[in-house]
Design a protein around this motif. Structure first.
Motif, mmCIF file in Angstrom:
data_model
loop_
_atom_site.group_PDB
_atom_site.id
_atom_site.type_symbol
_atom_site.label_atom_id
_atom_site.label_comp_id
_atom_site.label_asym_id
_atom_site.label_seq_id
_atom_site.Cartn_x
_atom_site.Cartn_y
_atom_site.Cartn_z
ATOM 1 N N PHE A 3 0.594 -3.164 -6.688
ATOM 2 C CA PHE A 3 0.939 -1.787 -6.355
ATOM 3 C C PHE A 3 -0.058 -1.327 -5.309
ATOM 4 C CE2 PHE A 3 3.517 1.691 -7.822
ATOM 5 C CZ PHE A 3 2.841 2.816 -7.391
ATOM 6 N N ASN A 4 0.379 -1.173 -4.065
ATOM 7 C CA ASN A 4 -0.494 -0.744 -2.970
ATOM 8 C C ASN A 4 -0.329 0.749 -2.742
ATOM 9 O OD1 ASN A 4 -1.535 -3.365 -2.338
ATOM 10 N ND2 ASN A 4 0.457 -3.850 -1.446
ATOM 11 N N LEU A 5 -1.395 1.474 -2.950
ATOM 12 C CA LEU A 5 -1.347 2.921 -2.811
ATOM 13 C C LEU A 5 -1.524 3.349 -1.363
ATOM 14 C CD1 LEU A 5 -3.611 3.868 -5.837
ATOM 15 C CD2 LEU A 5 -1.126 4.040 -5.724
ATOM 16 N N LEU A 6 -0.759 4.358 -0.973
ATOM 17 C CA LEU A 6 -0.946 4.998 0.324
ATOM 18 C C LEU A 6 -2.166 5.918 0.231
ATOM 19 C CD1 LEU A 6 2.798 5.910 0.954
ATOM 20 C CD2 LEU A 6 1.525 3.989 1.943
ATOM 21 N N ASP A 7 -2.693 6.322 1.366
ATOM 22 C CA ASP A 7 -3.890 7.170 1.365
ATOM 23 C C ASP A 7 -3.677 8.456 0.574
ATOM 24 O OD1 ASP A 7 -5.339 5.323 2.813
ATOM 25 O OD2 ASP A 7 -4.991 6.300 4.749
ATOM 26 N N TRP A 8 -2.519 9.102 0.748
ATOM 27 C CA TRP A 8 -2.282 10.355 0.032
ATOM 28 C C TRP A 8 -2.207 10.109 -1.477
ATOM 29 C CZ3 TRP A 8 1.690 11.520 -3.233
ATOM 30 C CH2 TRP A 8 2.849 10.763 -3.157
ATOM 31 N N GLU A 9 -1.713 8.954 -1.893
ATOM 32 C CA GLU A 9 -1.639 8.631 -3.315
ATOM 33 C C GLU A 9 -3.035 8.408 -3.893
ATOM 34 O OE1 GLU A 9 2.622 6.376 -3.809
ATOM 35 O OE2 GLU A 9 1.064 5.349 -2.648
ATOM 36 N N LYS A 10 -3.887 7.712 -3.149
ATOM 37 C CA LYS A 10 -5.266 7.493 -3.588
ATOM 38 C C LYS A 10 -5.974 8.832 -3.796
ATOM 39 C CE LYS A 10 -5.752 3.113 -1.146
ATOM 40 N NZ LYS A 10 -6.367 2.451 0.014
ATOM 41 N N GLN A 11 -5.846 9.725 -2.811
ATOM 42 C CA GLN A 11 -6.497 11.032 -2.904
ATOM 43 C C GLN A 11 -5.958 11.830 -4.088
ATOM 44 O OE1 GLN A 11 -9.123 11.982 -1.070
ATOM 45 N NE2 GLN A 11 -9.254 13.780 -2.368
ATOM 46 N N THR A 12 -4.656 11.796 -4.285
ATOM 47 C CA THR A 12 -4.041 12.506 -5.409
ATOM 48 C C THR A 12 -4.583 11.992 -6.733
ATOM 49 O OG1 THR A 12 -2.023 12.944 -4.149
ATOM 50 C CG2 THR A 12 -1.844 13.025 -6.551
#
Length: 179
Positions: A3-12
């Motif tokens: 599961f590779n998170l996008l930058d906005w997902e990591k921040q969330t």
């Protein structure tokens, strides 16, 4: 696949799982937030992120007999979110060994009462649940009246949990006629 998170997902996720010191909680920490609203344009991975969160709350959140609810304004939309959870369990070598995937629920093997459920988006069918986490999809479709009743029953169902979570997702925008 991982599961590779996008930058906005990591921040969330970093913000969502922020903890504060609290000596009254086991381990001395509690979550800062119990609600999240994610509103981004279509096809940005909201459903998959929500599915992964739901499985985390079900399996790894250190809550006794966690009940995780997948709901949306329509049964078809709720099925999309539940199906993402279902597929993650079926396709993951690890998750497939620890979960029992059924038509409308996912159980955790050897964790009594642990259940991720897809529920009907109709008023009067969800009262009395002891919910650990709600995954409420396509909030912009939850129209006033019926949508309010279902929303209130589900979100109020978290009241008895020590660290509940209400995760709401919607397509970005504004609509005065919906929740």
């Amino acid at each position: 696949k991982p599961f590779n998170l996008l930058d906005w997902e990591k921040q969330t996720l970093l913000e969502l799982f922020e903890v504060l010191p609290d000596p009254t909680f086991p381990g001395g920490w509690r979550r800062r937030y119990r609600w999240c609203l994610i509103g981004v344009p279509k096809k940005n991975g909201k459903t998959e992120l929500m599915a992964a969160l739901g499985l985390y709350f079900l399996i790894a959140d250190d809550e006794g007999a966690p009940l995780i609810i997948c709901a949306a304004a329509s049964d078809e939309q709720a099925d999309l979110l539940f199906t993402a959870c279902y597929r993650m369990c079926e396709l993951s070598e690890t998750l497939s060994q620890i979960t029992d995937v059924r038509a409308k629920e996912i159980l955790v093997i050897n964790k009594v009462g642990a259940e991720l459920k897809r529920v009907a988006a109709s008023a009067g069918t969800n009262d009395g649940k002891n919910i650990h986490a709600n995954l409420l999809d396509e909030l912009h479709e939850w129209v006033r009246g019926k949508g309010d009743r279902v929303y209130n029953v589900l979100t109020n169902g978290t009241g008895a949990r020590k660290q509940p979570m209400n995760c709401l997702i919607t397509t970005a925008g504004s609509d005065e006629d919906t929740i």
